[in-house]
Design an enzyme around this catalytic site. Sequence first.
Site: not given
Ligand SMILES: Cc1ncc(COP(=O)(O)O)c(C=O)c1O
Length: 365
Positions: A47, A99, A169, A194
């Site tokens: 962990r 998001y 992000d 992604k």
């Molecule tokens: C811009 C963005 N940030 C964060 C996330 C969250 O990622 P995860 O689905 O890997 O938790 C996404 C998911 O689509 C995203 O498009």
Amino acid sequence: MSTTGPGDGTRSVHGGHPPAVAGTPLLAGPVFAAPYHLGEGADFYGRAGNPTWRALEAAIGDLDGGRCVLLPSGMAAISTLLRTLLRHGDTLVLPSDGYYATRQLVRDELAALELEVREIPTPGPWTDEVFAGAALVLLETPSNPGLDVCDIAELAERAHAAGALLAVDNTTATPLGQRPLELGADVVLASDTKALAGHSDVLMGHVSTRDAELAQRLERARTLSGAIPGPFETWLVHRSMGTLDLRLARQAENAAALVSALRGHPAVGGLRWPGDPDDPSHAAAARQMRRWNGVFRFELADAAAVEEFVRRSSLVVPATSFGGLHSTVDRRAQWGDPVAPGFVRFSCGCEDSADLVADVLHALG
Ligand SMILES: Cc1ncc(COP(=O)(O)O)c(C=O)c1O
């Protein structure tokens, strides 16, 4: 493109892999361990640390230009960062068009922090009032799903002048497409589910920073929360990252071909791709992005038109993620994004451009 050091392909292939030692595998497998033999080694319990994590962290951290802390999903990266940095009553600036789960997390899961939340559209207005008294400004550029862009360097400077930290992000861009730490951001985070992993078979996320103390706090938060990446998933992402440069190149080539084929099409409105020289985001994106990717968006008349488009296509599948090998479409209104019912986020896969263009034009009728 970076002018010093190895290129994107070389770094994607070799990043994080140890020097060659005769008789050892070319690609080491994942290390599955709960406890380790105690003694001089770096690890004592799974962990708290794992060599498979460290290999991928070295690869991503090298691309980001900071120290990478791996988390088991993009949302784990965002929630670990926010829980680590924010105190009760702090002011947080968030994208209103980014998001959606990030806004839900802050509103629902972090409600006890009683944050003052300022939701700002990615293109602004970025007035001084936005920054005044803020503890953290979180940008998402290009934003998902609108693909708008803001100026990371300028906003980092203004956040710092107001005493705030700035995080980006970087999911849509990937660390090959954009290096926010080099532009002045304190933190970069991403959903590596992604394009970085890119095969639609694994979730992963990370946070990178040049602040060693913050990196340690994030690692400690990961250890104590117990929300840790699985070694096999980590290994899969590392293996997949080897082709990131190739996949991004093909995906961007496909986006350019599709955007050009769809421009002026009578059924298509609201076509946006930051890589398109005519796109309103292009100038700002070109100043800070190193290369393009395969995510673009457009609007059809309504939800039924999107359904019909998907039914007539033989290559494009509906799915709510992006950056994978397969071309996918996502009608974002179904998830509650504040967009028109016919708004589609299109993620170009690695199919041949000519096949994809022919299929999409056929599907549009
Ligand atoms: C811009 C963005 N940030 C964060 C996330 C969250 O990622 P995860 O689905 O890997 O938790 C996404 C998911 O689509 C995203 O498009």
